[in-house]
Structure formats: C-alpha cells, structure tokens
Design a protein around this motif. Structure first.
Motif: not given
Length: 795
Positions: A73-97
């Motif tokens: 799974t991903a950490s919150l800081p890594d997820y935030q950097d992925w979200r900013e650096g991947a324009p091919a993804l119009e949505h990049l969302e995260a969640g946890t149980s």
C-alpha cells in the motif's frame, strides 16, 4: 416444420415408453449440466461481468512496489506526489479500511468503515442514492466529521428514514453529520458500512504505508502512459528521499484485473473440471444410447427398408437425444440454483462488493446452449452407427441376437476409455489438492490455538486521549479477566496470528539502515501474559515482565527469523533497535516464529514491544480457557462494559475458528474438485458396468456354447473381465499422461506438495483400477451363471 413436430412427438412417446431409461439419462445429464451452470454463474459474475461503474475500463489501482517486498500500500506523502505528477489520471484517490464505535443507537456496535479522500466517489462515478457524497475540502483536518452511510446501515439502524440527512451519528465519541446514503449494492474494496473523509493533510512518514489508491484514466490516456508517468515520479522521489524511497516504485494495475486476479486461476480450473465431468456424462449417456440403439437395429433397418433415408433416421435419433438433454438441462438448472446457494454460503467473497453470483439471462442462455450441444454430442455416436442400406445383414444379425456387432462394441470401448481417462485427470487433481490441504493442516503456526478465545476492543481517542489512560485500561482489563472463572491466562495484543500485522521499518544501532535491502518486520504490542496464552515459546533471554512499563528501559522481543536474518551466527541479546530513529529498545529475548499474515506464507521477521511502552487504541484480548471458550463471552463482555459501557466487542472468535478461516479457501477447493471427481468416478464406473452388462447380454449364446464345450466359469469370468478392463486400463494410461501434463495448472493452488507428487500419481491409478475391476466383476459374474442348455434353447 411438420416433420420436426412429428419427430418431436415420436421421440417424446418413445421416452415415455421407457421411463427408467429416460430418467437415468436425464439424471446423468442433469449432474453434468448443473455443475457447469453453477460454475459458469461464478465465472460470469466474477470474470465476465463488467464492473458496476461507468467506463470501468478506465479504472486502475496504483500500488507501491519494492523488489524485496513486492506490492505494498502507499503512504500519504507518496500518494500526494503521485497525484501531482500523473496527468494521465484525471482522478487519483485513496482510502483505507477502519472501524468506528457507534454509540447512542442502542447497544454499542463496532462498524466496519472506510476513510477516503474527497474525490473517491467521483472517481468511481457513483452518486449518492440520497443526499450527496464528499466535497472538496472535506478531507481536511477539522472539516471531516461528515459520513456517507451504506444502504444496509441506513436500513438497519435508521429504518430507511429519508429524513436522515443532517442528523448526527456518534462515532468514537464524536458527532458526525450524515450527508448521504450510498446506492444499495455499493461496497467496493473494504465492504464498508459507512465512509468518512480521510485527513489528507495529516503529517505522516513516507513509509507509513496504509492507503489503497484508485485512479481513473483521463480520456485518451492508457495504462502504459500512466505507468510511465508514475515511474518517473517514483524515480524522482528515490533521488529526493533516498533513506525512505530507495528502490521504491509505483505499479499501475487495471481495476478489473486487480479484483479478479486471485479468483481467476481457481475458477478456470473449476470450469475445466466441470467440463470434464460433462464430457464423462456425455460418454456415459452415449454408451447407454448405443446399447439402446443396438436393440433398435432391427426396427431402424425395417424403417429404412420402408423408405426412410439415413439422414431422416439420424435426425430422429438426434431429436430424441436433444429432448433428453433439454430435460437434463432443466433439472440441471434447478440443481445449479441449489448449488449456487451452497457455494455462496460456503465461500464466495471472491470479489467483495463487485458481483452477485446468481442465475441471470447469460447463465440461462449458457445452459440452453450447453444442453443443445450436449444433446448433439452424446447423440452423435448412436446416430452415426445406424445401419446402412445393406439391410439383410443387419436383419440376420439381429435375428441371431448379435445386434450391435463388433463396430458398436469397439465404439463403446473407446467411450469407456475416454471416461476413465477424464476421471483419472480429475481424481489426480483432487488428490493433489487434498494432499496440499493436509500439509496446510500440519503447518506449525507457532502458537497453540486450542482453547483460546479472542475479541477486539477499540478505544476512541476522544475518551482515551492520553497514553496513561490506555495503559491503565489494559491493566484493569487483564486484572478483571484473570478473576473470571474458567480463565487460565490472558493477554492483550495489537494483532492476532493469522489476522495480519503491520510491517514497520526499523534500524539496528551501529549499522547502516537498509544496507542489506529492506529492513522491516511485523510489529506487535503485547502484554506480558500474551506469550503464555498463545503458547509462543521463548528461545533465549526472557519474556516481558510487569516491570517493563512506560518509564522503564525500552525493551523488545524478536522472532527467530529476525534474529537469524540480522544477527547470523551471533547472539542478538543486548542489541538495540529503533522504529523511529530516536527511541532505542534493547533486545531482551528471542521467541518462536508465528504465522501472522497467512498460513501459506512463511513466517516474516517479527518485533514485539510491551504494550505499555507502545500503547495501541485497537487491541485484541486473548484468553486461554479451561473449558469451552465461547462460554466465557458473556462474562468477558460484562467485564469490558464494567470498565466502559460504550465499548463494543467485535471479532469474537476462537483461534481455532481463525485457523479454520485461514484454510477456508483451500478447503472449498478440495470440496468442489472432490465432488466433481466423485461424480466422474461414479459415471466412469457406470460406463464400465454398462459395457460389460451389454456384452454379457449380447454374447449369451456364445457363452453358452463355450461352456457346453467345456469352458469353466472361471475362464468365462476372466474373459469378460479382460475384455471389459482393456479399455479401462488404456484409459488409465492415457489419463496419467494427460494428468502429468496438466497438473502444473494446479501449482498456484498447492502448498507443500509438488504438482508432480509421486504419491498422488501412484495411488489414484491403483484406486481407479480397483473401482474398474469391481465395475467389471459385477456383471461378468452373471456370465458364469449362464445355463448352456437354456442359452442354446433361447437361440
């Protein structure tokens, strides 16, 4: 059309005239068609049916990946950097149980939930059935006390009241405003009963991996493009944060592949297995039809002599077989409906929240098509064996009682050969799974599950904000539980074996972190009585003691695997480790390995900290009981409620039940393939029995002559058995070759057993030979009782 109607009427009259024969054929086909329908409904629901979201092909999952760990799974800081650096993804969302303590609605209850970023529902294109979903900014700290309810929770707790919007629920002691209700069948990933916003602005470490990340491709974008962009982001992070992100990358997986990946191998194997069962059923029915057609040779020859063409006779025979196949399909559909209910009840959380396994239009169409094909398939052999225009020979042969001739006898032998070969393939597969399941049952889990009861308690931060309050609760709870009659020992832990445990990176004093690759371990926080309760052995040093408190020296226990990996050939006692880089704990003991995540996986390195030195809010109480563990549930509930009446108990299970759940999937695999194998074995045995019975009936005159000339009953018995077993033995040889080649397909389902396991490949043929011998001996024995005088007089 008139001719077809006439064929149908004649065929139906013929079937009604022979009810026993018709019933036998229909039941045989119903077993094969029903099994195929049941498994196809699973394949259709899990593998073939598209995800219930708009444009599902654009949905992907994104995982962290390390060559030494695999997917994570991903950490919150890594997820935030992925979200900013991947324009091919119009949505990049995260969640946890997560879990919530729901109070103020009667008895306190633990609710399974999820925390997600604000755009989670928008990424899936799932609107609320009532109210709304999250809006931008509601995943910020202090602005996230809103919830979306599942349809089930809305009905169960609020009576499906449409006026619930704006009302509050008390979760973990805090009021949360209800803003919406999700669609009825929406669950997705976590099987949540409610959703709350994640604190997307929380400060967390880059290796605090806990987020599942879902994305939606932008219009025109591809998975490959998204993968390239995220690979570039991961490479940049590796250079920017070498201590935490070295060798970490991101992996993009289409959502459908992600959800069905684990289920696909088993379902395809089961689909192949029931296909083999149906082929065996067809061969068996074809044998029955050949036996009947041999008795009808004179009738068919007469019809041909009266002007019926060969094609007309073939069509009539196929019409009769298709009629029986359709009847078998109808009965098979009923059997499939019953089987689906059983499979669903047994173990069908293959793809949580994605598909309902049911009989729908596609399944009905599959059953109809399968019935028609099956009718043609088993009707083809007797249809093609119809007499040719040389009628005299056929009529004379029928008069002498030799109907069927050598050609039919050879054809029936080939059908038996095929039945036995297919049955052996299934039996070898079942034997391999059974041997694998037996190995799982014998695995040393590292603990003793007998007599241990576990239950989960979650302490909300609003009521227990200080660590001292948590440790006081642990101490009071264990003291009260120890006084309960029937309790031998008890302990508190942050995670139980076979339930999964978080993996934490750690450093060793005096050594470079990660010099030998990823340096992490499954981490547990436990009380001193935990090891005695679970019977986890001490290998060296000492266990935790009451003196290991919050103000004393920080200590830690390590597992054997961790000791061997990081202190090979050395004594780890006295060494110091840290999980945060600042607080160092001294190794005071080494304990046995425990399978914490899965029974199939080898034990991972493990760290145990005193729970008083590393307090946890979600804890498990483990109790070693003298008698029946579940009999103490009420007493334990009273003790917990005496400390805090707002704390619900959840996951109340014995460790034996947890072990049973851990092997549930292999058990179902064995059960299903075992059932199919037994059906195949019975059908193959019936085929051998039928061939020899027909042989005895057709060769009564020959047997009478042999015995009149001096043949002994034993000679006749050997002759009949030899001729009956010849195709069976050939089928066993062919089946062994096929099973040897195809057994590798089962490799992903096996544990501790090779796909070429010698014992399975030795015992199954021996068993099948024994069954074949019995099936041949029963009718062959009748041949020894033929009275030569009576047989010749009948001729």
């Amino acid at each position: 059309m008139d001719t077809l109607v006439q064929d149908l009427r004649f065929g139906l009259r013929l079937l009604l005239r022979q009810p026993a024969f018709t019933l036998l054929v229909v039941l045989t086909l119903a077993l094969g068609i029903g099994a195929n329908t049941a498994i196809f409904s699973m394949v259709n629901g899990v593998l073939l049916r598209p995800l219930p979201f708009p444009w599902p092909e654009r949905l992907v999952m994104v995982w962290g990946h390390h060559p030494d760990i695999g997917r994570e799974t991903a950490s919150l800081p890594d997820y935030q950097d992925w979200r900013e650096g991947a324009p091919a993804l119009e949505h990049l969302e995260a969640g946890t149980s997560t879990f919530f303590n729901l109070t103020g609605q009667g008895e306190p209850e633990r609710i399974t939930g999820a925390r997600t970023t604000a755009g989670f529902f928008q990424a899936l294109r799932v609107p609320a059935a009532l109210g709304r979903t999250f809006e931008a900014g509601e995943d910020r700290q202090g602005n996230n006390r809103v919830v979306v309810l599942s349809h089930g929770l809305w009905k169960r707790h609020l009576g499906a009241n449409p006026e619930v919007l704006g009302r509050t629920l008390t979760l973990d002691g805090l009021p949360h405003t209800i803003i919406g209700v999700a669609p009825e069948h929406f669950r997705f990933l976590w099987d949540a009963e409610l959703w709350a916003p994640l604190e997307a602005d929380a400060q967390m470490g880059r290796r605090s991996d806990f987020l599942s990340v879902i994305g939606r491709l932008a219009p025109g974008a591809t998975v490959e493009r998204a993968q390239a962009e995220l690979t570039a982001v991961a490479s940049r992070l590796e250079q920017q944060y070498p201590d935490s992100n070295a060798r970490w990358t991101a992996k993009v997986v289409p959502l459908h592949e992600e959800l069905v990946g684990e289920a696909r191998p088993a379902l395809l194997i089961f689909m192949g297995a029931v296909g083999l069962v149906l082929l065996i059923a067809c061969a068996n029915v074809a044998n029955l039809m050949l036996a009947r057609s041999s008795r009808r040779q004179r009738e068919l020859a007469v019809r041909a002599a009266l002007g019926a063409s060969r094609g007309r006779l073939i069509r009539q025979m196929l019409t009769e077989s298709v009629l029986m196949a359709l009847l078998g399909g109808m009965l098979g559909l009923l059997l499939a409906a019953w089987g689906i209910d059983g499979l669903r009840a047994a173990q069908l959380s293959l793809v949580p929240g994605h598909s309902e396994i049911a009989i729908d239009g596609w399944v009905l169409a599959f059953t109809l098509g399968l019935s028609l094909v099956t009718g043609v398939l088993f009707g083809l052999a007797p249809a093609l064996s119809l007499p040719s225009r040389e009628l005299d020979g056929t009529l004379r042969a029928g008069a002498r009682g030799l109907a069927g001739g050598m050609s039919l006898r050879h054809l029936r032998g080939w059908l038996v050969l095929g039945e036995v070969a297919l049955a052996l393939v299934l039996l070898v597969g079942a034997a391999l799974l059974l041997r694998s399941f037996d190995q799982l049952q014998r695995v040393d889990t590292g603990f003793n599950p007998e007599g241990v009861l576990t239950l989960r308690v979650m302490l909300p931060q609003t009521k227990y904000p200080e660590d001292s309050q948590l440790t006081a609760f642990y101490q009071q709870l264990t003291e009260r539980v120890a006084a309960v009659p029937g309790v031998e020992s008890s302990g508190v832990t942050s995670a139980v074996p076979l339930g999964g445990a978080p993996a934490w990176s750690f450093g060793i004093e005096g050594e470079t972190p990660g010099a030998n690759g990823v340096q992490d371990a499954e981490a547990f926080a436990v009380s001193p009585g935990y090891f005695r309760t679970m019977a986890i052995p001490l290998r060296s040093g000492r266990l935790f003691e009451p003196r290991d408190g919050p103000t004393s020296q920080q200590v830690v226990l390590i597992s054997q695997t961790l000791a061997r990996r990081y202190w090979p050939g050395r004594d780890p006692l006295g060494a110091r480790v840290s999980v945060d880089g600042t607080t160092w704990a001294t190794v005071v003991g080494v304990v046995g390995d425990v399978r914490a995540d899965s029974i199939q996986k080898e034990p991972y390195p493990q760290l145990y900290f005193p729970i008083t030195q590393m307090p946890r809010r979600t804890i498990f109480l483990a109790v070693q009981t003298v008698g029946e563990p579940m009999s103490l549930v009420s007493a334990l509930r009273r003790e917990v409620n005496a400390l805090d009446p707002d704390l619900p108990l959840s996951e109340v299970l014995t460790m034996e039940q947890r072990f049973g759940r851990a092997v549930e999937k292999p058990r179902v695999n064995v059960l299903l393939l075992g059932i199919f194998s037994v059906v195949a074995l019975l059908l193959a045995g019936m085929g051998i029995y039928g061939v020899i019975s027909q042989m005895v009936a057709q060769r009564t005159r020959e047997i009478g002559i042999r015995m009149a000339l001096g043949a002994k009953p034993g000679d006749v018995l050997r002759l009949m058995i030899q001729q009956g077993l010849t195709p069976a033995l050939a089928g066993i040889a062919l089946g062994l070759v096929a099973a040897w080649v195809g057994s590798s397909l089962l490799a992903s389902l096996l544990y501790g057993v090779s796909a070429k396991d010698p014992l399975s490949f030795l015992l199954v043929p021996v068993f099948l030979i024994s069954v074949s011998l019995l099936a041949a001996w029963l009718p062959a024995r009748r041949a020894t009782r033929v009275d030569p005088t009576e047989a010749l007089r009948q001729e």
